[in-house]
Design an enzyme around this catalytic site. Structure first.
Site, PDB file in Angstrom:
ATOM      1  N   CYS A  85      13.610  10.161  18.367  1.00 40.58           N
ATOM      2  CA  CYS A  85      13.856   9.612  17.028  1.00 40.58           C
ATOM      3  C   CYS A  85      14.148  10.738  16.038  1.00 40.58           C
ATOM      4  O   CYS A  85      13.231  11.439  15.598  1.00 40.58           O
ATOM      5  CB  CYS A  85      12.648   8.782  16.588  1.00 40.58           C
ATOM      6  SG  CYS A  85      12.708   8.252  14.865  1.00 40.58           S
ATOM      7  N   CYS A  88      12.434  10.507  12.682  1.00 36.88           N
ATOM      8  CA  CYS A  88      11.032  10.920  12.791  1.00 36.88           C
ATOM      9  C   CYS A  88      10.893  12.428  12.585  1.00 36.88           C
ATOM     10  O   CYS A  88       9.921  12.897  11.996  1.00 36.88           O
ATOM     11  CB  CYS A  88      10.466  10.542  14.165  1.00 36.88           C
ATOM     12  SG  CYS A  88      10.437   8.771  14.519  1.00 36.88           S
TER      13      CYS A  88
END
Length: 330
Positions: A85, A88
Protein backbone atom coordinates in the site's frame (compact mmCIF):
# COMPACT_ATOMS: atom_id res chain seq x y z
CA UNK A 1 -12.25 10.67 3.68
CA UNK A 2 -11.97 13.44 6.22
CA UNK A 3 -11.14 12.61 9.83
CA UNK A 4 -14.30 11.92 11.75
CA UNK A 5 -15.23 13.86 14.85
CA UNK A 6 -14.49 11.87 17.95
CA UNK A 7 -17.64 10.45 19.45
CA UNK A 8 -18.30 7.63 21.83
CA UNK A 9 -21.07 6.56 19.45
CA UNK A 10 -18.42 5.35 16.98
CA UNK A 11 -17.59 2.20 18.93
CA UNK A 12 -16.48 -0.89 17.04
CA UNK A 13 -17.58 -4.29 18.30
CA UNK A 14 -14.49 -6.03 19.67
CA UNK A 15 -16.39 -8.98 21.06
CA UNK A 16 -14.71 -11.38 18.67
CA UNK A 17 -11.33 -10.36 20.03
CA UNK A 18 -12.27 -10.28 23.68
CA UNK A 19 -15.53 -9.87 25.56
CA UNK A 20 -16.20 -6.17 25.88
CA UNK A 21 -17.20 -6.43 29.47
CA UNK A 22 -13.95 -8.14 30.40
CA UNK A 23 -11.95 -5.53 28.51
CA UNK A 24 -13.72 -2.66 30.22
CA UNK A 25 -13.29 -4.27 33.63
CA UNK A 26 -9.56 -4.63 33.05
CA UNK A 27 -9.43 -1.08 31.79
CA UNK A 28 -11.12 0.23 34.91
CA UNK A 29 -8.77 -1.72 37.19
CA UNK A 30 -5.64 -0.61 35.39
CA UNK A 31 -6.83 2.98 35.18
CA UNK A 32 -7.48 3.06 38.91
CA UNK A 33 -4.01 1.66 39.57
CA UNK A 34 -2.44 4.27 37.31
CA UNK A 35 -4.39 7.04 39.04
CA UNK A 36 -3.17 5.89 42.45
CA UNK A 37 0.41 5.87 41.22
CA UNK A 38 -0.01 9.35 39.77
CA UNK A 39 -1.29 10.64 43.10
CA UNK A 40 1.77 9.15 44.79
CA UNK A 41 4.09 10.80 42.30
CA UNK A 42 5.13 7.50 40.73
CA UNK A 43 5.48 6.50 37.10
CA UNK A 44 2.80 4.58 35.20
CA UNK A 45 2.84 0.83 35.68
CA UNK A 46 4.70 0.29 32.43
CA UNK A 47 7.58 2.47 33.63
CA UNK A 48 9.46 5.11 31.64
CA UNK A 49 10.04 4.09 28.03
CA UNK A 50 12.21 5.43 25.21
CA UNK A 51 10.38 7.41 22.50
CA UNK A 52 10.92 4.55 20.05
CA UNK A 53 8.76 2.29 22.24
CA UNK A 54 5.72 4.46 21.52
CA UNK A 55 5.42 2.83 18.08
CA UNK A 56 5.18 -0.94 17.76
CA UNK A 57 3.75 -3.77 15.67
CA UNK A 58 0.84 -5.83 16.95
CA UNK A 59 -0.81 -9.04 15.78
CA UNK A 60 -3.98 -10.96 16.61
CA UNK A 61 -2.27 -13.05 19.29
CA UNK A 62 -1.02 -10.01 21.18
CA UNK A 63 -3.99 -7.72 20.60
CA UNK A 64 -5.51 -8.12 24.06
CA UNK A 65 -2.23 -7.48 25.87
CA UNK A 66 -0.67 -4.90 23.57
CA UNK A 67 -3.81 -2.93 22.74
CA UNK A 68 -6.81 -3.62 24.98
CA UNK A 69 -4.93 -3.71 28.27
CA UNK A 70 -2.58 -0.89 27.34
CA UNK A 71 -5.57 1.25 26.32
CA UNK A 72 -6.43 1.48 30.02
CA UNK A 73 -3.36 3.69 30.47
CA UNK A 74 -2.96 5.51 27.18
CA UNK A 75 -4.96 5.88 23.94
CA UNK A 76 -3.74 3.35 21.39
CA UNK A 77 -3.88 4.52 17.78
CA UNK A 78 -4.24 1.64 15.30
CA UNK A 79 -2.64 1.97 11.87
CA UNK A 80 -3.98 -0.69 9.47
CA UNK A 81 -1.47 -0.97 6.64
CA UNK A 82 0.17 -3.37 4.15
CA UNK A 83 3.54 -3.53 2.45
CA UNK A 84 2.00 -3.11 -1.01
CA UNK A 85 0.00 0.00 0.00
CA UNK A 86 1.80 3.12 -1.22
CA UNK A 87 -0.60 5.56 0.50
CA UNK A 88 0.23 3.70 3.73
CA UNK A 89 3.89 4.54 3.20
CA UNK A 90 2.91 8.20 3.11
CA UNK A 91 0.65 8.08 6.16
CA UNK A 92 2.52 5.73 8.52
CA UNK A 93 5.69 7.85 8.97
CA UNK A 94 3.51 10.89 9.64
CA UNK A 95 1.51 9.03 12.29
CA UNK A 96 4.72 7.79 13.90
CA UNK A 97 6.15 11.30 14.10
CA UNK A 98 2.98 12.81 15.54
CA UNK A 99 2.63 10.06 18.15
CA UNK A 100 6.24 10.51 19.27
CA UNK A 101 5.64 14.27 19.47
CA UNK A 102 2.71 13.57 21.83
CA UNK A 103 5.34 12.44 24.37
CA UNK A 104 3.50 9.53 25.96
CA UNK A 105 -0.07 10.77 25.64
CA UNK A 106 -0.56 8.39 22.68
CA UNK A 107 0.99 5.20 21.37
CA UNK A 108 0.79 3.75 17.85
CA UNK A 109 0.11 0.07 17.13
CA UNK A 110 0.76 -0.93 13.51
CA UNK A 111 -1.32 -3.82 12.11
CA UNK A 112 -0.33 -5.53 8.87
CA UNK A 113 -3.69 -6.49 7.34
CA UNK A 114 -2.17 -9.25 5.20
CA UNK A 115 -0.98 -11.05 8.34
CA UNK A 116 -3.99 -10.17 10.50
CA UNK A 117 -7.07 -10.62 8.33
CA UNK A 118 -9.30 -11.45 11.29
CA UNK A 119 -8.61 -8.08 12.90
CA UNK A 120 -9.22 -6.39 9.57
CA UNK A 121 -12.62 -8.08 9.31
CA UNK A 122 -13.56 -7.36 12.91
CA UNK A 123 -12.90 -3.66 12.44
CA UNK A 124 -14.81 -3.65 9.14
CA UNK A 125 -11.85 -2.32 7.17
CA UNK A 126 -12.89 -1.68 3.55
CA UNK A 127 -9.70 0.03 2.39
CA UNK A 128 -6.29 1.02 3.72
CA UNK A 129 -4.71 2.97 5.19
CA UNK A 130 -7.34 3.01 7.92
CA UNK A 131 -6.83 4.49 11.38
CA UNK A 132 -8.72 3.69 14.57
CA UNK A 133 -8.08 4.30 18.25
CA UNK A 134 -8.77 2.18 21.33
CA UNK A 135 -9.50 3.99 24.60
CA UNK A 136 -10.21 2.00 27.77
CA UNK A 137 -11.14 -1.07 25.75
CA UNK A 138 -13.41 0.78 23.32
CA UNK A 139 -12.53 1.37 19.67
CA UNK A 140 -13.20 4.60 17.78
CA UNK A 141 -12.90 5.12 14.00
CA UNK A 142 -10.67 8.08 13.16
CA UNK A 143 -10.16 8.28 9.39
CA UNK A 144 -9.38 6.33 6.23
CA UNK A 145 -6.95 7.21 3.47
CA UNK A 146 -4.25 9.88 3.37
CA UNK A 147 -5.39 13.19 4.89
CA UNK A 148 -3.57 16.48 5.55
CA UNK A 149 -1.25 16.63 8.53
CA UNK A 150 -3.12 19.45 10.22
CA UNK A 151 -6.36 17.47 10.20
CA UNK A 152 -4.58 14.46 11.67
CA UNK A 153 -3.09 16.68 14.39
CA UNK A 154 -6.55 18.00 15.21
CA UNK A 155 -8.03 14.50 15.34
CA UNK A 156 -5.28 13.19 17.63
CA UNK A 157 -5.58 16.22 19.90
CA UNK A 158 -9.29 15.55 20.25
CA UNK A 159 -8.54 11.89 20.97
CA UNK A 160 -6.21 12.87 23.81
CA UNK A 161 -8.82 15.23 25.19
CA UNK A 162 -11.50 12.50 25.14
CA UNK A 163 -9.13 10.07 26.83
CA UNK A 164 -8.16 12.49 29.58
CA UNK A 165 -11.53 14.11 30.28
CA UNK A 166 -13.89 11.15 29.88
CA UNK A 167 -11.67 8.27 30.96
CA UNK A 168 -8.99 9.87 33.12
CA UNK A 169 -6.10 8.30 31.21
CA UNK A 170 -2.78 9.77 32.25
CA UNK A 171 -0.56 8.38 29.52
CA UNK A 172 2.84 6.80 30.01
CA UNK A 173 6.16 8.33 31.03
CA UNK A 174 8.74 8.81 28.29
CA UNK A 175 12.47 8.94 28.99
CA UNK A 176 14.04 10.99 26.17
CA UNK A 177 17.51 9.79 27.18
CA UNK A 178 16.67 6.11 26.86
CA UNK A 179 17.75 4.26 23.77
CA UNK A 180 16.07 1.30 22.14
CA UNK A 181 18.22 -1.89 22.23
CA UNK A 182 18.80 -1.91 18.50
CA UNK A 183 19.35 1.85 18.10
CA UNK A 184 23.14 1.63 18.31
CA UNK A 185 23.25 -1.17 15.76
CA UNK A 186 21.00 0.78 13.41
CA UNK A 187 23.27 3.81 13.69
CA UNK A 188 26.16 1.76 12.33
CA UNK A 189 24.44 1.08 8.99
CA UNK A 190 26.20 3.20 6.36
CA UNK A 191 24.10 5.69 4.43
CA UNK A 192 23.43 5.01 0.76
CA UNK A 193 24.48 7.47 -1.96
CA UNK A 194 20.98 8.97 -2.29
CA UNK A 195 19.76 8.64 1.30
CA UNK A 196 19.96 12.38 1.95
CA UNK A 197 17.82 13.23 -1.08
CA UNK A 198 15.33 10.48 -0.30
CA UNK A 199 15.08 11.69 3.29
CA UNK A 200 14.58 15.24 2.04
CA UNK A 201 11.73 14.00 -0.12
CA UNK A 202 10.07 12.28 2.85
CA UNK A 203 10.47 15.42 4.98
CA UNK A 204 8.92 17.48 2.19
CA UNK A 205 5.98 15.08 1.96
CA UNK A 206 5.43 15.24 5.72
CA UNK A 207 5.43 19.04 5.52
CA UNK A 208 2.92 19.03 2.66
CA UNK A 209 5.54 20.39 0.24
CA UNK A 210 4.61 18.14 -2.67
CA UNK A 211 6.55 20.19 -5.21
CA UNK A 212 9.68 19.86 -3.07
CA UNK A 213 9.17 16.11 -2.78
CA UNK A 214 8.77 15.79 -6.56
CA UNK A 215 12.01 17.71 -7.12
CA UNK A 216 13.93 15.59 -4.60
CA UNK A 217 12.77 12.32 -6.14
CA UNK A 218 13.52 13.62 -9.63
CA UNK A 219 17.04 14.55 -8.53
CA UNK A 220 17.62 10.97 -7.38
CA UNK A 221 16.33 9.58 -10.67
CA UNK A 222 18.65 11.82 -12.68
CA UNK A 223 21.63 9.93 -11.24
CA UNK A 224 19.91 6.59 -10.67
CA UNK A 225 16.98 6.08 -13.09
CA UNK A 226 16.30 2.59 -11.75
CA UNK A 227 16.02 3.64 -8.08
CA UNK A 228 12.82 1.87 -7.00
CA UNK A 229 12.19 3.99 -3.92
CA UNK A 230 12.50 7.22 -5.89
CA UNK A 231 10.26 5.95 -8.70
CA UNK A 232 7.55 4.92 -6.26
CA UNK A 233 7.92 8.12 -4.25
CA UNK A 234 7.70 10.32 -7.34
CA UNK A 235 4.58 8.55 -8.58
CA UNK A 236 3.00 8.94 -5.16
CA UNK A 237 3.92 12.63 -4.81
CA UNK A 238 2.53 13.36 -8.27
CA UNK A 239 -0.69 11.53 -7.39
CA UNK A 240 -1.10 13.51 -4.18
CA UNK A 241 -0.47 16.72 -6.10
CA UNK A 242 -3.26 15.88 -8.52
CA UNK A 243 -5.86 15.12 -5.84
CA UNK A 244 -4.90 17.86 -3.37
CA UNK A 245 -7.38 20.44 -4.63
CA UNK A 246 -10.11 18.06 -5.80
CA UNK A 247 -13.68 18.18 -4.51
CA UNK A 248 -14.29 14.45 -3.95
CA UNK A 249 -18.07 14.70 -4.16
CA UNK A 250 -17.96 16.70 -7.38
CA UNK A 251 -15.39 14.36 -8.93
CA UNK A 252 -17.38 11.25 -8.12
CA UNK A 253 -20.63 12.83 -9.30
CA UNK A 254 -19.02 13.73 -12.63
CA UNK A 255 -17.67 10.19 -13.03
CA UNK A 256 -21.07 8.68 -12.30
CA UNK A 257 -22.81 10.98 -14.78
CA UNK A 258 -20.24 10.46 -17.57
CA UNK A 259 -18.95 6.87 -17.53
CA UNK A 260 -17.32 7.36 -20.95
CA UNK A 261 -15.59 10.64 -20.10
CA UNK A 262 -11.85 9.86 -19.78
CA UNK A 263 -11.02 12.95 -17.73
CA UNK A 264 -13.82 12.27 -15.25
CA UNK A 265 -12.84 8.61 -14.84
CA UNK A 266 -9.13 9.42 -14.51
CA UNK A 267 -9.84 11.91 -11.72
CA UNK A 268 -12.10 9.43 -9.91
CA UNK A 269 -9.46 6.71 -10.24
CA UNK A 270 -6.88 8.99 -8.60
CA UNK A 271 -9.27 9.47 -5.67
CA UNK A 272 -9.92 5.73 -5.50
CA UNK A 273 -6.21 5.00 -5.20
CA UNK A 274 -5.51 7.66 -2.57
CA UNK A 275 -8.40 6.21 -0.56
CA UNK A 276 -6.84 2.74 -0.69
CA UNK A 277 -9.38 1.32 -3.19
CA UNK A 278 -6.72 -0.02 -5.52
CA UNK A 279 -8.78 -2.57 -7.43
CA UNK A 280 -11.59 -0.03 -7.93
CA UNK A 281 -9.13 2.45 -9.44
CA UNK A 282 -7.62 -0.12 -11.77
CA UNK A 283 -10.99 -1.55 -12.78
CA UNK A 284 -12.40 1.90 -13.50
CA UNK A 285 -9.58 2.74 -15.89
CA UNK A 286 -9.57 -0.66 -17.61
CA UNK A 287 -13.31 -0.24 -18.23
CA UNK A 288 -12.67 3.27 -19.59
CA UNK A 289 -9.99 1.98 -21.95
CA UNK A 290 -12.58 -0.53 -23.21
CA UNK A 291 -15.07 2.19 -24.23
CA UNK A 292 -12.67 4.81 -25.64
CA UNK A 293 -10.40 5.06 -28.66
CA UNK A 294 -7.52 7.06 -30.09
CA UNK A 295 -5.89 9.77 -27.98
CA UNK A 296 -8.53 9.45 -25.25
CA UNK A 297 -7.83 5.74 -24.85
CA UNK A 298 -4.10 6.37 -24.78
CA UNK A 299 -4.47 9.04 -22.06
CA UNK A 300 -6.38 6.59 -19.87
CA UNK A 301 -3.86 3.82 -20.53
CA UNK A 302 -0.95 6.07 -19.56
CA UNK A 303 -2.63 7.12 -16.33
CA UNK A 304 -3.25 3.47 -15.48
CA UNK A 305 0.44 2.76 -16.01
CA UNK A 306 1.29 5.67 -13.70
CA UNK A 307 -0.96 4.23 -11.00
CA UNK A 308 0.81 0.88 -11.42
CA UNK A 309 4.00 2.73 -10.47
CA UNK A 310 2.36 4.04 -7.30
CA UNK A 311 1.48 0.54 -6.13
CA UNK A 312 4.59 -1.25 -7.41
CA UNK A 313 5.15 -3.83 -10.12
CA UNK A 314 5.33 -6.76 -7.67
CA UNK A 315 1.82 -6.24 -6.31
CA UNK A 316 -0.53 -9.04 -7.48
CA UNK A 317 -3.28 -6.52 -8.18
CA UNK A 318 -1.01 -4.75 -10.64
CA UNK A 319 -0.34 -8.07 -12.40
CA UNK A 320 -4.08 -8.78 -12.58
CA UNK A 321 -4.82 -5.30 -13.92
CA UNK A 322 -2.06 -5.60 -16.52
CA UNK A 323 -3.65 -8.81 -17.75
CA UNK A 324 -7.09 -7.17 -17.90
CA UNK A 325 -5.63 -4.19 -19.77
CA UNK A 326 -3.92 -6.46 -22.30
CA UNK A 327 -7.20 -8.26 -22.98
CA UNK A 328 -8.94 -4.94 -23.64
CA UNK A 329 -6.17 -3.60 -25.89
CA UNK A 330 -5.47 -6.74 -27.86
Amino acid sequence: MQPRNMSMSGVVDLAAVKAAGEAKAKAEQARAASARQAEQGGAPAAGAVPPSALVFDVDEAGFERDVLQLSAEVPVVLDFWAEWCEPCKQLSPLLERLVVEANGRLVLAKIDVDANKTLMQQFGIQGIPAVFAVVAGQALPLFQGVVPEQQIRSTLAELVQVAEERFGLIGIEVDPNAEAPDAAAAAEIPAGPHDALLEAAVVALDAGDLAGAVRAYQNVLVDDPANTEAKLGLAQAELLTRVRDMDPQAVRAAAAESPRDPAAQIAAADLDLVGGHVEDAFGRLVDTVRVTAGDERNAVRLRLLELFEVIGADDPRVAAARTALARVLF
